[in-house]
Design a protein around this motif. Structure first.
Motif, mmCIF file in Angstrom:
data_model
loop_
_atom_site.group_PDB
_atom_site.id
_atom_site.type_symbol
_atom_site.label_atom_id
_atom_site.label_comp_id
_atom_site.label_asym_id
_atom_site.label_seq_id
_atom_site.Cartn_x
_atom_site.Cartn_y
_atom_site.Cartn_z
ATOM 1 N N ILE A 84 28.769 21.234 10.567
ATOM 2 C CA ILE A 84 29.033 20.055 9.732
ATOM 3 C C ILE A 84 27.777 19.197 9.645
ATOM 4 N N GLU A 85 27.110 18.987 10.780
ATOM 5 C CA GLU A 85 25.881 18.185 10.805
ATOM 6 C C GLU A 85 24.797 18.811 9.928
ATOM 7 N N ALA A 86 24.633 20.128 10.030
ATOM 8 C CA ALA A 86 23.616 20.822 9.224
ATOM 9 C C ALA A 86 23.941 20.704 7.739
ATOM 10 N N LYS A 87 25.215 20.838 7.386
ATOM 11 C CA LYS A 87 25.634 20.712 5.988
ATOM 12 C C LYS A 87 25.369 19.299 5.479
ATOM 13 N N ASN A 88 25.697 18.293 6.284
ATOM 14 C CA ASN A 88 25.460 16.902 5.901
ATOM 15 C C ASN A 88 23.968 16.623 5.701
ATOM 16 N N LYS A 89 23.122 17.207 6.547
ATOM 17 C CA LYS A 89 21.672 17.018 6.402
ATOM 18 C C LYS A 89 21.174 17.650 5.112
ATOM 19 N N ARG A 90 21.686 18.855 4.800
ATOM 20 C CA ARG A 90 21.279 19.509 3.542
ATOM 21 C C ARG A 90 21.702 18.679 2.338
ATOM 22 N N LEU A 91 22.925 18.163 2.370
ATOM 23 C CA LEU A 91 23.427 17.339 1.260
ATOM 24 C C LEU A 91 22.609 16.061 1.123
ATOM 25 N N ALA A 92 22.271 15.452 2.250
ATOM 26 C CA ALA A 92 21.466 14.221 2.217
ATOM 27 C C ALA A 92 20.080 14.510 1.655
ATOM 28 N N ALA A 93 19.505 15.650 2.017
ATOM 29 C CA ALA A 93 18.176 16.019 1.499
ATOM 30 C C ALA A 93 18.233 16.248 -0.013
ATOM 31 N N LYS A 94 19.286 16.908 -0.489
ATOM 32 C CA LYS A 94 19.449 17.132 -1.934
ATOM 33 C C LYS A 94 19.592 15.805 -2.669
ATOM 34 N N LYS A 95 20.401 14.921 -2.088
ATOM 35 C CA LYS A 95 20.619 13.611 -2.698
ATOM 36 C C LYS A 95 19.318 12.825 -2.765
ATOM 37 N N LYS A 96 18.534 12.914 -1.703
ATOM 38 C CA LYS A 96 17.256 12.205 -1.659
ATOM 39 C C LYS A 96 16.302 12.770 -2.714
ATOM 40 N N LYS A 97 16.284 14.082 -2.899
ATOM 41 C CA LYS A 97 15.444 14.700 -3.914
ATOM 42 C C LYS A 97 15.813 14.215 -5.312
ATOM 43 N N ARG A 98 17.131 14.133 -5.557
ATOM 44 C CA ARG A 98 17.611 13.669 -6.874
ATOM 45 C C ARG A 98 17.194 12.232 -7.124
ATOM 46 N N LEU A 99 17.242 11.389 -6.091
ATOM 47 C CA LEU A 99 16.864 9.985 -6.243
ATOM 48 C C LEU A 99 15.377 9.820 -6.486
#
Length: 173
Positions: free
Chosen positions: A156-171
């Protein structure tokens, strides 16, 4: 009703404690068991492996003997500090019995049952046999389940980190 729902969510989100490992040198344990139980007659290698935990403990492999390679794969859960070393030695003994008894139990042409009466007779002779059975029934499930919870948390932690990284890239774009 609302309070109990909030409590349930809080409990399920709480990070489980990380398992503590002792970093056991398996080859030294193997050599000790080999000398004491088999008079040094068993040839083979040994190493830690992370096995899938699945949903229940009934299908979980604590160890595996790969006879063609003369190699024992021991589940890394058994390096947990809560698992006594005498139990690890017993699991090693069990797997070393497969190496000691030879290839007839691993017949490729037809089904061969590696835990036949001869195997069980030798296994029961181990001084910690009944103690090991008792440990498996009373404590091992709890240890395995704590590892399962930790691994699920890590996913779950690894998935959340990947999602946060994707979100940061989009921003950033």
């Amino acid at each position: 009703m609302v309070i109990s729902l909030v409590e349930e969510i809080t409990v399920s989100v709480r990070k489980p404690p990380k398992p503590k490992f002792r970093k056991t040198r398996l080859i030294q344990r193997f050599d000790k068991v080999n000398l004491v139980q088999f008079s040094g007659m068993v040839c083979g290698g040994v190493g830690w492996r992370t096995f899938p935990l699945g949903r229940n403990n009934s299908n979980l492999s604590l160890a595996l003997c790969v006879f063609r390679e003369r190699f024992l794969k021991i589940n890394s859960i058994l390096d947990d500090k809560r698992v006594p070393l005498w139990y690890l030695d017993f699991v090693l003994y069990h797997e070393m019995l497969h190496l000691h008894m030879g290839p007839r139990q691993f017949d490729c042409d037809k089904y061969a049952y590696p835990h036949d009466d001869r195997f069980k007779c030798l296994e029961v002779r181990h001084p910690d046999f009944s103690r090991a059975e008792k440990f498996e029934k009373q404590k091992l499930d709890r240890i395995i389940n704590s590892h399962r919870r930790w691994r699920e948390w890590e996913k779950i932690e690894a998935k959340n980190k990947r999602l946060a990284a994707k979100k940061k890239k989009r921003l950033v774009k």
